[in-house]
Design an enzyme around this catalytic site. Structure first.
Site, PDB file in Angstrom:
ATOM      1  N   LYS A 116       0.823  -1.206   0.000  1.00  0.00           N
ATOM      2  CA  LYS A 116       0.000   0.000   0.000  1.00  0.00           C
ATOM      3  C   LYS A 116       0.858   1.257   0.000  1.00  0.00           C
ATOM      4  O   LYS A 116       0.512   2.279  -0.599  1.00  0.00           O
ATOM      5  CB  LYS A 116      -0.944  -0.016   1.205  1.00  0.00           C
ATOM      6  CG  LYS A 116      -2.095  -1.008   1.083  1.00  0.00           C
ATOM      7  CD  LYS A 116      -3.029  -0.896   2.261  1.00  0.00           C
ATOM      8  CE  LYS A 116      -4.307  -1.697   2.046  1.00  0.00           C
ATOM      9  NZ  LYS A 116      -4.072  -3.119   1.891  1.00  0.00           N
ATOM     10  N   GLU A 200      -3.163   6.518   7.981  1.00  0.00           N
ATOM     11  CA  GLU A 200      -3.822   7.559   7.197  1.00  0.00           C
ATOM     12  C   GLU A 200      -4.816   8.309   8.068  1.00  0.00           C
ATOM     13  O   GLU A 200      -5.330   7.783   9.056  1.00  0.00           O
ATOM     14  CB  GLU A 200      -4.596   6.940   6.023  1.00  0.00           C
ATOM     15  CG  GLU A 200      -3.734   6.300   4.975  1.00  0.00           C
ATOM     16  CD  GLU A 200      -4.572   5.641   3.885  1.00  0.00           C
ATOM     17  OE1 GLU A 200      -4.015   5.420   2.810  1.00  0.00           O
ATOM     18  OE2 GLU A 200      -5.767   5.357   4.121  1.00  0.00           O
ATOM     19  N   HIS A 235     -14.348  -3.574   8.630  1.00  0.00           N
ATOM     20  CA  HIS A 235     -13.718  -3.151   7.376  1.00  0.00           C
ATOM     21  C   HIS A 235     -13.949  -4.137   6.246  1.00  0.00           C
ATOM     22  O   HIS A 235     -13.232  -4.124   5.249  1.00  0.00           O
ATOM     23  CB  HIS A 235     -12.212  -2.906   7.566  1.00  0.00           C
ATOM     24  CG  HIS A 235     -11.901  -1.876   8.602  1.00  0.00           C
ATOM     25  ND1 HIS A 235     -12.161  -0.540   8.421  1.00  0.00           N
ATOM     26  CD2 HIS A 235     -11.370  -1.991   9.843  1.00  0.00           C
ATOM     27  CE1 HIS A 235     -11.801   0.141   9.505  1.00  0.00           C
ATOM     28  NE2 HIS A 235     -11.317  -0.731  10.376  1.00  0.00           N
ATOM     29  N   ARG A 292      -6.960  -7.995  -8.848  1.00  0.00           N
ATOM     30  CA  ARG A 292      -7.733  -9.225  -9.025  1.00  0.00           C
ATOM     31  C   ARG A 292      -9.191  -8.849  -9.228  1.00  0.00           C
ATOM     32  O   ARG A 292      -9.565  -7.683  -9.107  1.00  0.00           O
ATOM     33  CB  ARG A 292      -7.620 -10.104  -7.772  1.00  0.00           C
ATOM     34  CG  ARG A 292      -8.004  -9.372  -6.482  1.00  0.00           C
ATOM     35  CD  ARG A 292      -7.912 -10.259  -5.260  1.00  0.00           C
ATOM     36  NE  ARG A 292      -7.949  -9.508  -4.023  1.00  0.00           N
ATOM     37  CZ  ARG A 292      -9.051  -9.072  -3.419  1.00  0.00           C
ATOM     38  NH1 ARG A 292     -10.230  -9.301  -3.971  1.00  0.00           N
ATOM     39  NH2 ARG A 292      -8.994  -8.412  -2.283  1.00  0.00           N
TER      40      ARG A 292
END
Length: 674
Positions: A116, A200, A235, A292
């Site tokens: 990430k 973040e 999540h 994907r």
């Protein structure tokens, strides 16, 4: 085009790929573990190869065994599904080395998006908007915490190699950071073998909107519109829809073109999903790119009329994309609801067990069910607890939502706890209907979603009692047919008594409340019927059982219910499935003195089947209320066992790495005296 492919996945994922391959005339090879030896995907495939024991790290994640299976069966390509090895760059590289086509993006693209942190650096250079955060190489907690402190809370900790909500924690204050950081790293290492983290700024009212992109090997790229995946728990997505609500054509075009720019920045090929956070002011920020196909791809298929697995196979075989951007149009609206074996009323803990009764809604042009299980299959501790994906379509959001709620009311499962009632409550809640949705939807509207459906039981209690009497009569009839004297009075189930009414006495429990019921058999001329008395009310009932359906008339009102009947030590478990929900009863049998209440003597019980990840205390320790004591993991989820009150740990019964059965006593605990 390929003539044979191997599918390096299991369950509904493998079944989904097999369906398209079969339609295209392509032979399929399944792989399986001990737990999946008789699974649906193995039976659907043309061939199957055994990989190893049930834990995925000893079977499905062993890339060398998967490649060897492809070579052994002559498969020209491997479809990795959307999990396990699907985003594993080393596996992709090994396929290339063995001249096996990997049905997915090239190695470089997987590597670029596999971290990430690296992905955000690439997107920054490509002028794709990013959420403020730290994604540096220095992984010390002090550095990452300082970045969080500087940004201000809340923040979101994320595993750089993560996906599917694993290795992710919201941190709402500085005091929570250390525990959240440790838990996220531990979960990341367990799920991905990599505990590197980024942090973040956590937007408090964003929507999760993702764009489906496709690129071929001939420099063509398109986006197949967007999906709104804002409704999440842990999540992980719960209900997805396409297209996204309140989406202007201008914003759709901007996000779509930004997604293509993201894909082109890494030389992408095949199916990919670019995920964005969409803020209330219309600004959007790149989150990550999944290299994907996504679990929720069916909603895109329903509104576009395209088979995305077929697109994958054609692109991997070197063909040009089937459609240009100008040829792609949105038709109608689609929802996908994920049917899980889990308990929403207990923090969505995963559930295990046998699917004793499984009846999905009928499939049609409007309703689709993607699943990898059948009635009688086991939901095990080793894999994700998803049972199926329920996908619906209609010409607009309102009509599609009606399709969804109707299909949910018709989905019937017994044997494991599921989230179906939760999904129904969510889909029928006013905020969801009115599109008042962001990523904190479930927490924000907790009281409107987590409620018991009011069940007056006016008809359901008599129906359940009538079913019992009818079932008993049918059992006696079958038994009598096998005896030497079928007309013996001992074979009679009419509740006959000398000089008394023919009454059956039944006790049914619902939500821990017991209801004594009297069922009196009556005959008037040619009419045979039952008078059923419960809770001060007597009704006139007639009925018959046909298969698993009870047809009944109560005071002249005719209706029906699907019946699931399971015999257990605690009593016969009877579920009535009706349009207004499922009604669960237990037939309380007379206590003959062999029912002994369990007593755990102050112990703490395992909330689920799973693995002991960490033991945080030792015998003799004094602990305080809510202090973490143990951490269990099941079906890719962690659950922390906390002290119920101040007290002392007497004995520990499990160590790290041990397998634990749900309901087992984990430790002996003595509460502190007041």
């Amino acid at each position: 085009m390929f003539t044979k492919i191997l599918i390096a996945n299991r369950g509904e994922i493998a079944c989904r790929v097999i369906k398209t391959a079969r339609k295209m005339g392509i032979l399929t090879v399944a792989v399986y573990s001990d737990a999946d030896a008789d699974s649906l995907h193995v039976n659907m495939a043309d061939e199957a190869i055994y990989l190893g024991p049930s834990p995925s790290r000893e079977s499905y994640l062993l890339s060398e065994k998967v490649i060897e299976a492809a070579k052994r069966t002559g498969a020209q390509a491997i479809h990795p599904g959307y999990g396990f090895l699907s985003e594993n760059a080393d596996f992709c590289r090994r396929c290339s080395d063995e001249n096996i086509v990997f049905i997915g993006p090239p190695v470089a693209a997987i590597e670029a998006m596999g971290s990430k942190s690296a992905a955000k650096n690439i997107m920054e250079k490509a002028n794709v908007p990013l959420v403020p955060g730290y994604h540096g190489d220095d992984q010390s907690m002090a550095i990452i915490k300082k970045a969080a402190d500087d940004m201000g809370y809340p923040v979101l900790l994320k595993a750089t190699a993560g996906g599917g909500g694993k290795g992710m924690r919201q941190v709402w204050s500085e005091a929570e950071f250390s525990e959240g950081f440790a838990a996220a790293k531990r979960e990341a290492m367990s799920s991905f073998g990599d505990d590197r983290m980024l942090v973040e700024k956590y937007l408090t009212q964003p929507r999760h909107v993702e764009i489906q992109v496709f690129c071929d090997n001939h420099q063509h790229a398109v986006y197949l519109f967007e999906r709104d995946c804002s409704v999440q728990r842990r999540h992980q997505k719960v209900i997805e829809e396409a297209p996204a609500f309140k989406m202007s054509e201008k914003l759709r075009k901007a996000m779509g073109e930004s997604a293509i720019k993201s894909a082109q920045a890494i030389g992408y090929q095949g199916a990919g999903t670019v995920e964005f956070l969409l803020d209330v002011d219309g600004s959007f920020y790149f989150m990550e790119m999944n290299t994907r196909l996504q679990v929720e791809h069916p909603v895109t298929e329903m509104i576009s009329g395209q088979d995305l697995v077929e697109w994958q196979l054609r692109v991997a075989a070197g063909e040009v994309l089937p459609k240009t951007q100008a040829q792609l149009v949105i038709n109608g609206h689609s929802f996908e609801a994920r049917i899980y074996a889990e308990d929403p009323n207990n923090d969505f803990l995963p559930a295990t067990g046998t699917l004793d009764f499984l009846q999905p809604p009928a499939e049609s042009a409007h309703v689709r069910v993607d699943t990898g299980v059948r009635q009688g299959d086991e939901v095990s501790v080793f894999y994700d607890p998803m049972i199926a994906k329920l996908i619906v379509w209609d010409e607009n959001r309102e009509k599609a939502l009606q399709r969804l709620t109707k299909a949910l009311s018709e989905y019937r499962i017994k044997g494991v706890t599921t989230n179906i009632d939760f999904l129904y409550n969510l889909a029928t809640s006013k905020p969801f209907i009115n599109e008042e949705i962001d990523t904190s939807f479930i927490e924000k509207y907790d009281s409107e979603i987590f409620h018991d459906n009011k069940q007056a039981l006016a008809d359901e209690l008599p129906m359940a009692a009538l079913y019992l009497v009818l079932a008993l009569a049918e059992q006696a009839k079958q038994k009598a047919a096998t005896t030497t004297d079928p007309f013996s009075p001992w074979n009679n189930t009419s509740a006959w008594r000398s000089n008394e009414a023919h009454n059956h006495q039944v006790v049914l429990a619902h939500n821990d409340i017991e209801y004594p019921i009297t069922v009196e058999q009556k005959r008037q001329g040619n009419r045979s019927y039952y008078l059923i008395s419960v809770a001060g009310r007597t009704v006139d009932c007639q009925g018959r059982i046909a298969g698993d359906t009870l047809h009944v008339s109560i005071d002249g009102y005719r209706s029906q219910a699907t019946i699931a009947h399971n015999i257990a030590s605690s009593g016969d478990q009877i579920s009535l499935y009706r349009q207004n929900g499922v009604f669960n009863f237990i037939h309380i049998k007379p206590d003959c003195g062999d029912n002994n209440a369990d007593d755990n003597h102050g112990g703490l019980l395992a909330p689920m089947n799973g693995t002991m990840v960490s033991v945080l205390v030792k015998a003799g320790d004094s602990v305080t209320k809510n202090q973490p004591l143990m951490i269990m993991e099941a079906m890719k989820m962690e659950h922390t066992i906390r002290a119920p009150e101040d007290g002392t740990i007497d004995t520990l019964f499990y160590a790290e790495g041990d397998m634990v059965d749900g309901g087992s006593e984990l430790l002996a605990f003595t509460p502190q005296e007041s």
